[in-house]
Design a protein around this motif. Structure first.
Motif, short mmCIF file in Angstrom:
data_model
loop_
_atom_site.label_atom_id
_atom_site.label_comp_id
_atom_site.label_asym_id
_atom_site.label_seq_id
_atom_site.Cartn_x
_atom_site.Cartn_y
_atom_site.Cartn_z
N CYS A 179 50.19 42.89 35.58
CA CYS A 179 50.94 43.47 36.70
C CYS A 179 50.09 43.71 37.94
O CYS A 179 50.41 44.59 38.74
N THR A 180 49.01 42.97 38.12
CA THR A 180 48.20 43.20 39.31
C THR A 180 48.68 42.38 40.51
O THR A 180 48.29 42.65 41.64
N TYR A 199 38.06 50.94 46.98
CA TYR A 199 39.04 51.25 48.03
C TYR A 199 39.52 52.67 47.80
O TYR A 199 39.37 53.23 46.71
N ARG A 200 40.07 53.25 48.81
CA ARG A 200 40.84 54.48 48.60
C ARG A 200 42.06 54.45 49.51
O ARG A 200 42.02 53.86 50.58
N LEU A 201 43.14 55.04 49.04
CA LEU A 201 44.37 55.10 49.82
C LEU A 201 44.36 56.36 50.68
O LEU A 201 43.83 57.39 50.27
N SER A 217 51.00 51.09 43.21
CA SER A 217 49.92 50.91 44.19
C SER A 217 50.20 49.69 45.04
O SER A 217 50.82 48.73 44.58
N PRO A 218 49.73 49.70 46.30
CA PRO A 218 49.95 48.52 47.14
C PRO A 218 49.32 47.28 46.48
O PRO A 218 48.23 47.37 45.92
N VAL A 219 50.04 46.16 46.53
CA VAL A 219 49.55 44.94 45.87
C VAL A 219 48.16 44.54 46.41
O VAL A 219 47.33 44.02 45.67
N SER A 220 47.90 44.87 47.68
CA SER A 220 46.61 44.49 48.28
C SER A 220 45.41 45.11 47.56
O SER A 220 44.31 44.59 47.65
#
Ligand code: 5AD
Ligand code: FES
Length: 342
Positions: free
Chosen positions: A311-312, A79-81, A295-298
């Motif tokens: 912590c994920t 993924y990338r943000l 980071s977003p939990v998704s």
């Protein structure tokens, strides 16, 4: 032991035998950790700095044998943000008391010179009281310069091991030890607060390699030092190697604190992964930084460098609250501050 520690603190060069004793000797570790804690308190009191870690990309063009997001791992989820998502993470982080944002990612060509520059500028103009730390691996010196001009304050690039021969056992041939070292040198020259660091217990690491790491730190004088245990990842060539030990990692943290009294040293997530109290023990052995995940939990689970990472599943706010409590219970205090090196 106390005499060696005194010499370490005055910047003396220690012999191989002396280092070997400090790293593997049968002396009272508790005494070492207490001494490191005393030194840490001299400079930083009981303050613990928090860094909001934003894992911007799990794409990586490198193939480090230890890392779960290496390019040859077909099973890794990628993924990338976007810039917008990164800014959202910063907004949430700012509300939670973060004054440093760490943009970390694999070596991902999508993040061009321009894209990174733009996101750094955007964060710095929106949050001028915050520090921006980049951790995007090896890039041309020109990129480092442009990002520094855009306002980036710090850069984390662990050296991983200061032994060239060992480095070559952890990486494919096209990842050059000399290039790593050249990048670190460039970052420092440009003016970044620079972070180096290494894993403890990585495959083929012995005491000689750890001695090389300590001597490198003593010469390079980084402002930040990241030290965490190696933890195997199931889909890497090192899947069958054992994780680094808690005691050895804490020993290296404490020795680093004594040698570099003003350094910013995180109690790493990897340390918290190998032991339920790992980060607290890290703080008590001289660490003074924690890096909760923003980071977003998704996407959290997809930034999987090693197995069983903690912590994920938690929202940023939960992680921060959890860490505030843990830090307080250990006798320290999370502060709202950029947390520059003194
Ligand atoms: N175990 C522990 N740390 C790891 N890193 C990468 N893979 C692992 C692993 N399997 C560390 C490296 C890198 C940092 C971002 O994460 O030291 O520099
Ligand atoms: Fe993340 Fe405790 S620090 S849940």
């Amino acid at each position: 032991m106390t005499e060696l520690i005194d010499r370490l603190q005055t910047g003396d060069t220690l012999s191989d035998g002396e280092w070997r004793f400090l790293i593997e000797g049968g002396y009272d570790r508790q005494q070492l950790f207490e001494k490191a804690d005393e030194v840490r308190r001299q400079y930083y009191g009981k303050d613990v700095y928090i860094r909001g870690l934003i894992e911007i990309s799990s794409f990586c063009n490198n193939d480090c044998y230890y890392c779960g997001i290496r390019k040859s791992n077909d099973k890794a989820e990628r993924y990338r943000l976007t810039e917008e998502e990164i800014l959202q993470c910063c907004g949430e982080g700012y509300r939670l008391g973060f004054r440093t944002f760490v943009l970390q990612g694999g070596e991902d060509a999508y993040y061009t010179t321009e894209r990174v520059k733009n996101v750094v500028s955007a964060i710095k103009s929106k949050y001028p009281d915050c520090a921006v730390t980049l951790s995007l691996g090896e890039r041309p010196r020109g990129d480092y310069e442009i990002w520094y001009q855009a306002g980036a304050d710090r850069y984390l690039l662990r050296h991983e091991t200061a032994s060239r021969v060992h480095y070559e056992k952890l990486h494919p041939p096209y990842q050059r030890f000399a290039e790593r070292m050249a990048c670190l040198q460039a970052l420092k020259e440009i003016g970044y607060q620079t972070g180096a660091g290494f894993m403890v217990g990585s495959p083929f690491q012995g005491t000689a390699e750890l001695i090389a790491d300590m001597r490198f730190l003593q010469a390079f004088l980084p402002q930040m030092v990241g030290i965490g245990p190696f933890i195997p990842h199931r889909d890497t060539p090192f899947a069958e190697y054992p994780a680094g030990s808690l005691e050895r990692t804490l020993t290296m943290v404490a020795l680093t604190r004594l040698m570099l009294p003003k350094a910013l040293i995180p109690a790493t997530t990897a340390l918290g992964t190998i032991h339920p109290q790992g980060r607290e023990l890290g703080l008590k052995a001289g660490a003074n930084v924690v890096m909760p995940n923003l980071s977003p939990v998704s996407v959290r689970g997809q930034y999987s460098l090693y197995d069983n990472k903690i912590c994920t599943g938690e929202e940023a706010a939960e992680c921060v609250e959890c860490l505030r409590r843990r830090v307080a219970a250990a006798g320290y205090e999370v502060v709202t501050d950029r947390g520059d090196a003194v």
